[in-house]
Motif scaffolding. Structure first.
Motif, mmCIF file in Angstrom:
data_model
loop_
_atom_site.group_PDB
_atom_site.id
_atom_site.type_symbol
_atom_site.label_atom_id
_atom_site.label_comp_id
_atom_site.label_asym_id
_atom_site.label_seq_id
_atom_site.Cartn_x
_atom_site.Cartn_y
_atom_site.Cartn_z
ATOM 1 N N GLU A 1 -1.411 0.498 7.482
ATOM 2 C CA GLU A 1 -1.740 1.921 7.603
ATOM 3 C C GLU A 1 -0.602 2.654 8.312
ATOM 4 N N LEU A 2 -0.598 3.968 8.190
ATOM 5 C CA LEU A 2 0.355 4.810 8.910
ATOM 6 C C LEU A 2 -0.285 5.228 10.226
ATOM 7 N N THR B 1 12.700 4.439 5.738
ATOM 8 C CA THR B 1 12.514 4.675 4.303
ATOM 9 C C THR B 1 12.233 6.148 4.032
ATOM 10 N N TYR B 2 11.393 6.752 4.853
ATOM 11 C CA TYR B 2 11.114 8.187 4.703
ATOM 12 C C TYR B 2 12.405 8.997 4.827
ATOM 13 N N TYR C 1 0.848 -1.191 0.000
ATOM 14 C CA TYR C 1 0.000 0.000 0.000
ATOM 15 C C TYR C 1 0.885 1.243 0.000
ATOM 16 N N GLN C 2 0.276 2.367 -0.216
ATOM 17 C CA GLN C 2 0.987 3.653 -0.206
ATOM 18 C C GLN C 2 0.498 4.495 0.958
ATOM 19 N N ILE C 3 1.423 5.230 1.549
ATOM 20 C CA ILE C 3 1.045 6.183 2.587
ATOM 21 C C ILE C 3 1.619 7.546 2.232
ATOM 22 N N GLN C 4 0.930 8.582 2.662
ATOM 23 C CA GLN C 4 1.424 9.940 2.531
ATOM 24 C C GLN C 4 2.052 10.304 3.863
ATOM 25 N N ALA C 5 3.375 10.360 3.895
ATOM 26 C CA ALA C 5 4.109 10.651 5.122
ATOM 27 C C ALA C 5 4.691 12.048 5.011
ATOM 28 N N ALA C 6 4.129 12.988 5.770
ATOM 29 C CA ALA C 6 4.527 14.393 5.668
ATOM 30 C C ALA C 6 4.388 14.810 4.201
ATOM 31 N N VAL D 1 5.232 7.105 0.338
ATOM 32 C CA VAL D 1 6.073 5.944 0.616
ATOM 33 C C VAL D 1 5.309 4.680 0.244
ATOM 34 N N ASN D 2 5.953 3.814 -0.543
ATOM 35 C CA ASN D 2 5.395 2.507 -0.869
ATOM 36 C C ASN D 2 5.766 1.533 0.242
ATOM 37 N N VAL D 3 4.770 0.891 0.836
ATOM 38 C CA VAL D 3 5.003 0.042 2.002
ATOM 39 C C VAL D 3 4.614 -1.399 1.688
ATOM 40 N N THR D 4 5.437 -2.337 2.163
ATOM 41 C CA THR D 4 5.111 -3.759 2.110
ATOM 42 C C THR D 4 5.216 -4.311 3.520
#
Length: 348
Positions: free
Chosen positions: A192-193, A224-225, A170-175, A179-182
């Motif tokens: 989720e973030l 990663t961020y 999934y993808q999250i919007q971090a700030a 970020v692509n997350v697995t």
């Protein structure tokens, strides 16, 4: 830990069940059960676990060269042995139990015996529903120490393990970054973030282009961020959990970020000095708030930081970390706080 855990005590009460058997043990405790199993007459023993603390303890105290200990996200069976018995220490997270079974069932003989052991509150009594596609209905063998031991037979072959069926992407919007997350089951913030990590990423401050550690990395979102924000920064990510480490490796790769990923029991496996440690540290033992783990982390962090090095963490607002930080660091600062979380910075 020198004494046997409660589940291990129940197993030892029934140790004769495993004589002259090739036994696969999964999710073992940090105790002496593997030695006791071998000494009681098991012909071959391999223990597979996801917890690095338990792995280190059992490996260090192992007395028998023929007993094998594995730590990792995926079970390896290089000699393709079919095992006669499986002992599974039942985890509290149901998805973890299913994940372990998917890993291990294909390596069992037809009609192999499977034993589930766990605390009565762990959900071990729900095993019957989870394994009904491949096993007979479990029968209770013993009950003691607030734990239960069940036995069943492996009657229908399970499909070969496919890790892709267990990965969540999934993808999250971090700030200000995507970020692509697995992630794999049971890893913190799976899918989720979480709001605490989000606040931390929004308030990282200026990070030096020096060795930076993401402690308790989970699925690798923080590290990663940082790698995306500061390309080329020397980045290391550690966790005690095998599924977290594998999730982190996959998350880094999905974003083209390079970092060294490895297991560490607390900070004990960190070598050399770090410029910055960033973390959303755990504070639970089961469902209870437990200050021992974060205090151990915060008290040892200065030993691993360079002069002027920084620890930056997020904490729930009710947690009283400030007195601990002031005890071990030269300076401490509260960066920001809202109704649920706060960001704390401490420097050597």
């Amino acid at each position: 830990m020198s004494t046997l855990s409660n589940p291990s005590q129940v197993l030892v009460r029934n140790i004769e069940l495993f004589e002259q058997q090739r036994v696969l043990v999964a999710g073992f405790s940090d105790d002496n059960f593997i030695n006791e199993l071998y000494e009681a007459g098991a012909s071959q023993v391999t223990a597979f676990g996801l917890d690095y603390h338990n792995h280190k303890h059992v490996t260090k105290t192992l007395k028998h060269d023929n007993a094998k200990i594995q730590f990792g996200a995926y079970f390896e069976n290089p000699q393709q042995h079919k095992w006669q018995q499986l002992i599974l220490y039942w985890p509290k997270a149901k998805q973890r139990a299913l994940y372990l079974l998917a890993n291990l069932l294909p390596h069992l003989e037809t009609n192999a015996e499977i034993y589930f052991v766990g605390d009565n509150k762990s959900g071990v009594k729900s095993a019957a529903k989870l394994i009904s596609d491949f096993c007979d209905k479990p029968v209770k063998v013993d009950s003691a120490r607030h734990c239960a031991l069940f036995r069943t037979e492996y009657t229908k072959a399970a499909p070969n393990f496919d890790k892709n069926q267990w990965l969540k992407t999934y993808q999250i919007q971090a700030a200000d970054l995507t970020v692509n997350v697995t992630s794999l089951p049971g890893v913190f913030s799976h899918g989720e973030l979480d709001l605490g990590t989000e606040l931390l990423l929004e308030n990282l401050g200026h990070l030096k282009m020096k060795r930076t550690l993401d402690f308790g990395c989970g699925c690798g979102v923080i590290g990663t961020y940082i790698g995306l924000k500061r390309p080329g920064i020397p980045l290391e990510l550690v966790d005690i959990d095998a599924l977290a480490l594998e999730s982190t490796r996959l998350t880094l790769a999905a974003n083209g970020v390079e970092g060294k990923v490895y297991p560490s029991d607390g900070l004990s496996d960190i070598k050399g000095k770090i410029a910055t440690i960033v973390s959303n540290p755990p504070f639970h033992t089961g469902i209870k708030t437990d200050y021992k783990v974060p205090e151990q982390f915060m008290s040892t962090a200065p030993q691993h930081l360079m002069d002027g090095g920084q620890l930056r963490i997020v904490a729930n607002s009710f947690l009283r970390y400030e007195p601990i930080l002031k005890q071990y660091f030269a300076t401490t600062e509260s960066i920001i706080e809202n109704s649920k979380f706060k960001i704390l910075s401490a420097k050597t």
